[in-house]
Design a protein around this motif. Structure first.
Motif, PDB file in Angstrom:
ATOM      1  N   PHE A  21      36.631  42.552  46.967  1.00 20.13           N
ATOM      2  CA  PHE A  21      37.222  41.262  46.614  1.00 20.13           C
ATOM      3  C   PHE A  21      36.197  40.134  46.707  1.00 20.13           C
ATOM      4  CE2 PHE A  21      39.863  37.445  47.337  1.00 20.13           C
ATOM      5  CZ  PHE A  21      40.479  37.449  46.107  1.00 20.13           C
ATOM      6  N   ARG A  22      35.277  40.255  47.655  1.00 15.35           N
ATOM      7  CA  ARG A  22      34.222  39.255  47.752  1.00 15.35           C
ATOM      8  C   ARG A  22      33.420  39.236  46.447  1.00 15.35           C
ATOM      9  NH1 ARG A  22      32.398  36.610  52.138  1.00 15.35           N
ATOM     10  NH2 ARG A  22      33.223  38.018  53.713  1.00 15.35           N
ATOM     11  N   GLY A  23      33.101  40.406  45.953  1.00 24.58           N
ATOM     12  CA  GLY A  23      32.368  40.504  44.688  1.00 24.58           C
ATOM     13  C   GLY A  23      33.161  39.901  43.539  1.00 24.58           C
ATOM     14  N   GLN A  24      34.441  40.199  43.499  1.00 25.87           N
ATOM     15  CA  GLN A  24      35.277  39.677  42.403  1.00 25.87           C
ATOM     16  C   GLN A  24      35.360  38.157  42.461  1.00 25.87           C
ATOM     17  OE1 GLN A  24      38.753  42.019  43.289  1.00 25.87           O
ATOM     18  NE2 GLN A  24      38.149  43.688  41.922  1.00 25.87           N
ATOM     19  N   THR A  25      35.520  37.625  43.671  1.00 25.03           N
ATOM     20  CA  THR A  25      35.603  36.171  43.818  1.00 25.03           C
ATOM     21  C   THR A  25      34.287  35.521  43.395  1.00 25.03           C
ATOM     22  OG1 THR A  25      37.091  36.529  45.673  1.00 25.03           O
ATOM     23  CG2 THR A  25      36.208  34.322  45.436  1.00 25.03           C
ATOM     24  N   GLU A  26      33.174  36.121  43.803  1.00 20.86           N
ATOM     25  CA  GLU A  26      31.872  35.565  43.417  1.00 20.86           C
ATOM     26  C   GLU A  26      31.704  35.588  41.900  1.00 20.86           C
ATOM     27  OE1 GLU A  26      29.128  37.869  45.737  1.00 20.86           O
ATOM     28  OE2 GLU A  26      29.630  36.766  47.584  1.00 20.86           O
ATOM     29  N   ARG A  27      32.086  36.702  41.285  1.00 19.00           N
ATOM     30  CA  ARG A  27      31.968  36.780  39.826  1.00 19.00           C
ATOM     31  C   ARG A  27      32.857  35.744  39.156  1.00 19.00           C
ATOM     32  NH1 ARG A  27      33.904  42.267  39.439  1.00 19.00           N
ATOM     33  NH2 ARG A  27      34.147  41.995  37.218  1.00 19.00           N
TER      34      ARG A  27
ATOM     35  N   GLY B 214      31.738  32.346  36.904  1.00 18.41           N
ATOM     36  CA  GLY B 214      32.123  32.360  35.496  1.00 18.41           C
ATOM     37  C   GLY B 214      31.942  33.700  34.810  1.00 18.41           C
ATOM     38  N   GLU B 215      31.689  34.759  35.588  1.00 19.13           N
ATOM     39  CA  GLU B 215      31.486  36.074  34.967  1.00 19.13           C
ATOM     40  C   GLU B 215      32.790  36.852  34.818  1.00 19.13           C
ATOM     41  OE1 GLU B 215      28.655  38.102  37.447  1.00 19.13           O
ATOM     42  OE2 GLU B 215      27.364  36.322  37.457  1.00 19.13           O
ATOM     43  N   LEU B 216      33.811  36.403  35.493  1.00 19.87           N
ATOM     44  CA  LEU B 216      35.105  37.090  35.427  1.00 19.87           C
ATOM     45  C   LEU B 216      36.114  36.064  34.927  1.00 19.87           C
ATOM     46  CD1 LEU B 216      36.562  39.764  36.141  1.00 19.87           C
ATOM     47  CD2 LEU B 216      36.853  38.902  38.449  1.00 19.87           C
ATOM     48  N   ALA B 217      36.756  36.400  33.790  1.00 19.01           N
ATOM     49  CA  ALA B 217      37.663  35.435  33.162  1.00 19.01           C
ATOM     50  C   ALA B 217      38.876  35.188  34.041  1.00 19.01           C
ATOM     51  CB  ALA B 217      38.095  35.950  31.792  1.00 19.01           C
TER      52      ALA B 217
ATOM     53  N   ASP C  72      42.020  35.128  33.308  1.00 17.94           N
ATOM     54  CA  ASP C  72      43.136  36.071  33.133  1.00 17.94           C
ATOM     55  C   ASP C  72      42.812  37.450  33.701  1.00 17.94           C
ATOM     56  OD1 ASP C  72      41.260  36.514  31.075  1.00 17.94           O
ATOM     57  OD2 ASP C  72      42.764  37.596  29.907  1.00 17.94           O
ATOM     58  N   GLU C  73      41.532  37.741  33.867  1.00 12.12           N
ATOM     59  CA  GLU C  73      41.172  39.021  34.472  1.00 12.12           C
ATOM     60  C   GLU C  73      41.169  38.931  35.995  1.00 12.12           C
ATOM     61  OE1 GLU C  73      38.541  40.718  30.743  1.00 12.12           O
ATOM     62  OE2 GLU C  73      37.484  40.078  32.542  1.00 12.12           O
ATOM     63  N   PHE C  74      40.779  37.751  36.489  1.00 15.73           N
ATOM     64  CA  PHE C  74      40.776  37.561  37.941  1.00 15.73           C
ATOM     65  C   PHE C  74      42.217  37.516  38.478  1.00 15.73           C
ATOM     66  CE2 PHE C  74      40.036  34.591  41.700  1.00 15.73           C
ATOM     67  CZ  PHE C  74      39.468  35.569  42.501  1.00 15.73           C
ATOM     68  N   LEU C  75      43.119  36.993  37.660  1.00 11.41           N
ATOM     69  CA  LEU C  75      44.494  36.786  38.114  1.00 11.41           C
ATOM     70  C   LEU C  75      45.137  38.016  38.762  1.00 11.41           C
ATOM     71  CD1 LEU C  75      47.081  34.621  37.710  1.00 11.41           C
ATOM     72  CD2 LEU C  75      47.706  36.379  36.086  1.00 11.41           C
ATOM     73  N   PRO C  76      45.245  39.143  38.042  1.00 12.05           N
ATOM     74  CA  PRO C  76      45.881  40.299  38.696  1.00 12.05           C
ATOM     75  C   PRO C  76      45.070  40.831  39.871  1.00 12.05           C
ATOM     76  CG  PRO C  76      45.136  40.882  36.492  1.00 12.05           C
ATOM     77  CD  PRO C  76      44.926  39.418  36.639  1.00 12.05           C
ATOM     78  N   LEU C  77      43.761  40.614  39.852  1.00 11.78           N
ATOM     79  CA  LEU C  77      42.938  41.110  40.959  1.00 11.78           C
ATOM     80  C   LEU C  77      43.210  40.299  42.217  1.00 11.78           C
ATOM     81  CD1 LEU C  77      39.577  41.541  39.008  1.00 11.78           C
ATOM     82  CD2 LEU C  77      41.368  43.247  39.384  1.00 11.78           C
TER      83      LEU C  77
END
Ligand code: HEM
Ligand code: SF4
Lengths: 160, 554
Positions: free
Chosen positions: B19-25, B29-32, B34-39
């Motif tokens: 999750f740390r990686g996802q939040t950083e991305r 701005g590397e993770l849109a 709408d893609e971050f939302l369900p994560l």
């Protein structure tokens, strides 16, 4: 040539996905045919190098044990939140004992790679614009799993 | 209480890293969006009206004092010094910073906690009876089964992107304290004619905009088949649930469309393929998990003596006797009692608790209740293993801490969602209604005289406040941009689960206390002997209530 992730590596890939509304002659290439197209035409088709792709709303049971004649089956994720493809993959692998290459196509995202792999996918044609090299790291987001799945016939509690 | 082994710990730590990686991305701005939302949802992170909201899992409501102190620290360090107990036994923080969430999760992992699957379209936290393991009327402790389900559902690879959220509840008693009939799957531990333990399986219950009482699809499921049967239900749902319309996506809609017997047939057909696989439970595993929930070292206590002493103290302290009446539940072991700490004093949002109170509860748990606490779906806390001889002392300290309000199970022990003060989906505020009612009905003698009565408030039809199953349900509605409240009567979440009936046109907020008073008057005038509100309602029906509430002034 387009790139995909296959068995954990970024590799070139030459399979051509044929759309459902396709008409006319098939290209001279390795083609992934829509499942329904193949079912409708299988007696007249003479293709050495064909695979099929299954859409998320299609019934994998209609292909069933016939799956094993294909070297490659792809499962489409029309949107990444459409999780039906996970069940389709497990059924192909576990119920119909499909041993060929199983590919996720469409809108699957990097953060699903670990789950996809567990459900039996071994290649991933992710959306364009994703850095595949770093994305491939997500195949190994977790090193321990509780449940059985296509990649693991035994639950953690039986593995000792 | 279940204690993580290396594997459990590793999984949670790897989740924090992921999750740390996802939040950083996302922040880079590397993770849109709408893609971050369900994560982020699968890590309990909503974006609400004023700030993100982080929902932390409290598996089947069980916490130890170390975890409570950690929650207190998080409330202090990352939030505004308080948090909220939800109707699904979880804990919510209302003001964390997105950037800090990975740090919060890392802190939680230090005490074997997480926010995994507390939101999003996946299998959520499994809930149970807050008196599990100590209840007198229990067939078997449901908590080991909840833990087995927790492990099975954690990062289940096939069911992380379901059509909609999925909630499972388990109870071990005939009288249901876990609202299992309004869950996607409700499991009741039962014994068959051969004396074997298994589960009655109920599917397709739920609240929200289409409230449904679940249907029994299997009267007896042998216990070793629990997980394969759950797999079969989830697979049928994952494949066939509606994905085009999120308001029709819950399993209850599928079960209703197919009819329960057709749904059951599909599940059994799927289950036939998988029931004899290694995924089925082993006795070793069942016993391993059960070994974490064995009875603690209860001391032999003379119950008669303890009762005598309590009686004496009750005579001397009226307030203590009230507290004993309302906030104490009988324990399976003589000389012990379960204590409910009320998080419903007047003037505090129902279910809210401050960092200092969390620390205080941790101290009480250590001193009086074997270091453990439970959250309840009624948004209170329970100390489950208190010696009767220490109740008086505990009561005095609980009073100081602010959680000795002797109102458990009464009108003022309301269930209430965050509503318009926090929630962006709200039609109306709910907390101020709860407060107005508590102020109106501050005469405890009157409230006691009403007896057991549930009043549940939701700020919109999503029904987070369980309004459909309150004896009195209040629902916030929006009329041309203005906040109004609809009233429903006759709901119940017990084993006789019932959905309330709408009384009639809705009311403005300032009218609410008076309207509720009229409803209560109808009850008081019509009740026979010590009949409860629900029973009177069932006997006389909704009409007398309607007539009184909507009577034209003369
Ligand atoms: C403030 C942020 C919250 C949001 C955005 C939210 C959103 C929702 C939505 C959209 C539903 C309806 C789902 C459906 O019917 O398919 C729902 C149901 C529910 N929520 Fe919440 N909720 C929030 C907070 C809470 C809190 C604080 C609680 C507990 C006090 C809670 C407990 C529940 C329960 C018990 C249900 C209904 C039961 C069911 O799933 O059928 N929620 N929520
Ligand atoms: S019931 Fe509505 S207002 Fe209340 S928390 Fe749920 S979504 Fe928000």
């Amino acid at each position: 040539m387009p790139k995909i992730i296959k068995d954990g590596q970024v590799v070139d890939d030459s399979w051509v996905i044929i759309n459902k509304d396709f008409s006319g002659d098939l290209p001279m290439a390795k083609v992934l045919l829509p499942m329904q197209y193949w079912l409708d035409n299988k007696d007249s088709l003479n293709l050495m190098c064909a695979g099929i792709w299954i859409d998320s709303d299609e019934d994998v049971d209609t292909i069933g044990l016939e799956a094993n004649q294909f070297p490659l089956i792809a499962v489409n994720f029309p949107t990444f939140v459409d999780g039906r493809g996970f069940s389709i993959a497990r059924l192909l692998k576990e119920r119909y004992e499909f041993t060929g290459q199983l590919r996720a196509i469409g809108s699957a995202i990097r953060d699903q790679l670990f789950y996809l792999k567990r459900c039996g996918f071994d290649s991933f044609d992710l959306k364009e614009g994703i850095d595949l090299e770093s994305a491939a790291a997500s195949l190994n987001d977790f090193s321990v799993t509780y449940q059985t799945s296509a990649d693991q016939p035994e639950p953690l509690f039986r593995r000792g | 209480m279940y204690v993580y082994n290396e594997n459990d710990q590793k999984i949670i730590e790897e989740r924090v890293a992921q999750f740390r990686g996802q939040t950083e991305r996302y922040l880079a701005g590397e993770l849109a969006e709408d893609e971050f939302l369900p994560l982020r949802l699968q890590n309990g992170l909503y974006i609400q009206r004023l700030a993100p909201m982080l929902r932390i899992a409290v598996p089947y409501g069980l916490l130890n004092s170390k975890q409570l102190r950690k929650l207190a620290r998080i409330a202090r360090t990352y939030d505004k010094g308080y948090c909220h107990i939800t109707t699904r036994q979880n804990i919510q923080f209302n003001w964390p910073q997105l950037e800090e969430v990975p740090d919060i999760l890392a802190e939680l992992a230090e005490v074997q906690m997480h926010a995994v699957q507390t939101s999003g379209n996946c299998i959520r936290n499994t809930t149970t009876d807050q008196f599990a393991g100590v209840a007198q009327d229990e067939l078997e402790d449901p908590r080991p089964w909840c833990e087995i389900i927790r492990q099975w559902s954690t990062f289940h690879p096939e069911f992380a992107f379901l059509p909609r959220k999925f909630k499972i509840a388990v109870c071990g008693t005939q009288g249901d304290r876990a609202a299992i009939q309004v869950h996607d799957i409700g499991l009741q531990i039962v014994r068959n004619d051969d004396g074997e333990i298994g589960f009655k399986v109920i599917v397709g219950g739920g609240l929200g905009r289409t409230p449904v009482i679940g249907s029994v699809i299997r009267e007896f499921l042998p216990k070793e088949h629990l997980l394969t049967y759950l797999d079969a239900i989830l697979r049928v749902y994952n494949r066939h649930g509606n994905r085009a319309n999120k308001y029709k996506a819950r399993i209850k809609i599928l079960v209703r469309a197919w009819k329960p017997d057709v749904f059951a047939h599909e599940v059994e057909a799927e289950w036939d393929y998988i029931k004899e696989t290694p995924a089925s439970l082993t006795n070793e595993e069942i016993n391993r998990v059960k070994s974490f929930f064995t009875a603690p070292d209860y001391q032999p206590i003379d119950d008669d003596n303890a009762e005598k002493e309590l009686k004496k103290l009750s005579g001397e302290h009226l307030a203590f006797s009230k507290w004993l009446q309302r906030n104490i539940t009988a324990h399976r072991v003589p000389g012990y009692a379960a204590v409910t700490l009320s998080l419903k004093p007047t003037g505090v949002a129902p279910g809210d608790i401050t960092d200092q109170q969390l620390d205080a509860v941790a101290d009480l748990a250590d001193q009086y209740s074997l270091g453990e606490v439970r959250t309840t779906h009624n948004q209170n806390l329970v100390l489950a293993d208190v010696k009767k001889s220490e109740l008086f002392e505990l009561w005095q300290k609980a009073k100081t801490g602010g959680f000795a309000t002797p109102n458990i199970g009464t009108l003022t022990d309301m269930i209430c969602c965050p509503g318009g003060d926090f929630c962006s989906l709200a039609n109306a505020k709910s907390i101020p209604v709860a407060e107005a009612l508590q102020r109106k009905f501050d005469d405890m003698d009157y409230v006691y005289d009403l007896g057991d009565l549930s009043l549940n408030i939701s700020g919109c039809m999503n029904a987070c406040g369980h309004h459909h199953v309150g004896n009195i349900g209040v629902l916030g509605v929006d009329k041309k941009g203005e906040e109004f409240y609809q009233i429903q009567l006759g709901g119940s979440a017990d084993s006789d689960a019932t959905l309330g009936k709408v009384l009639g046109p809705s009311f403005g907020r300032e009218e609410m206390p008076e309207v509720i008073e009229k409803i209560l008057n109808v009850y008081v005038e019509n009740r026979k002997g010590d009949e409860l509100f629900l029973d009177t309602y069932r006997r006389i029906g909704i009409t007398p209530f309607k007539e009184t509430v909507y009577a034209k002034d003369h």
